[in-house]
Design a protein around this motif. Structure first.
Motif: not given
Length: 292
Positions: A170-178, A243-247
């Protein structure tokens, strides 16, 4: 004896073409045969001729030996013409998909043409037991070589398929999501973990997302695992959690520690394998935290 060996050689050539039909048929473009139908027709005719001549030469028919000599001469002529036109190194599939046009191939066909033409003039003596044994060993050796070539070709095709499928992570980008390592209580509450839960998984999906629909069966399969607490969060119905998780988009997954809601792994995925990689990463990080 010579007829048996040369017949086995023809059979090997046909077997090599049958082991890689697409590439060997496409190689006929080297000799000016264009179009898929024409290539398949020519390929079928060559394979059929080689198999028929292999049998008839092996049983000792003089006419078959002369026909095989003519076939080899024709192959050599075609190779020579292609070589003269600057196609050296182009595929010819004479003995498998890796055979190419070159002076050695022209010489080989010339030698085989002479060998086949000489068969009717050789003394017709019954083969001894040792000769039959040697022939059997030679055929076995050729069969093993053919299997090796087939296995290597299959391994190459599998490798190409894996490249086409793409990475299974999976594409895990630190600045995206919680944020990784931070608590995400609302997401944990949505998954409703139990005492038997090993990992909590929040999957973000959208109603109009075709990829979300494609991966839905995989998500449902994971949800049947008692060790996982899985919740699918819709973009509209669960807009506040989005919104909370900034998905960043869907489908997206967040793996949580069921004890305190710590975010262990996250990422955009497009298949079950990539979704499972989120869980695998979460388990690894959980283990590192315990033993660290």
């Amino acid at each position: 004896m010579a007829g048996l060996l040369l017949g086995a050689l023809l059979a090997l050539a046909a077997a090599q073409k049958l082991a890689a039909p697409r590439s060997s048929a496409a190689a006929l473009a080297t000799f000016g045969i264009r179009g898929a139908r024409a290539q398949w027709a020519a390929w079928s005719a060559v394979v059929a001729a080689e198999l028929a001549l292999a049998v008839t030469v092996a049983v000792g028919l003089d006419a078959a030996a002369f026909a095989a000599a003519a076939l080899m001469a024709a192959f050599g002529l075609a190779q020579g013409v292609a070589l003269a036109r600057g196609r050296r190194g182009a595929p010819c599939a004479c003995f498998g998909a890796r055979s190419t046009v070159g002076p050695a191939a022209v010489a080989r066909n010339a030698v085989l043409a002479v060998a086949f033409a000489a068969v009717p003039f050789l003394p017709d003596e019954p083969a001894s037991t040792e000769a039959w044994l040697g022939l059997g060993l030679a055929v076995c050796g050729l069969a093993v070589a053919g299997l090796v070539v087939a296995v290597l070709a299959l391994a190459r095709e599998v490798g190409m398929l894996r490249l086409a499928i793409g990475p299974q992570q999976a594409l895990e980008i630190p600045s995206e999501g919680p944020a990784l390592g931070a608590p995400a209580g609302p997401l944990l509450a949505a998954t409703a973990p139990t005492d038997r839960t090993r990992l909590a998984l929040a999957v973000f999906a959208s109603e109009g997302c075709r990829m979300c629909q494609a991966v839905a069966p995989g998500v449902a399969m994971l949800a049947r695992d008692d060790a996982l607490a899985v919740a699918t969060l819709d973009e509209v119905r669960d807009a506040e959690l989005w919104r909370v998780a900034d998905v960043p988009g869907s489908p997206y997954a967040v793996a949580l520690d069921p004890r305190d809601g710590t975010v262990l792994a996250k990422g955009t995925f497009n298949g079950l394998a990539q979704l499972e990689s989120v869980l695998a990463t979460a388990e690894r990080r959980m283990g590192e935290a315990v033993h660290g």
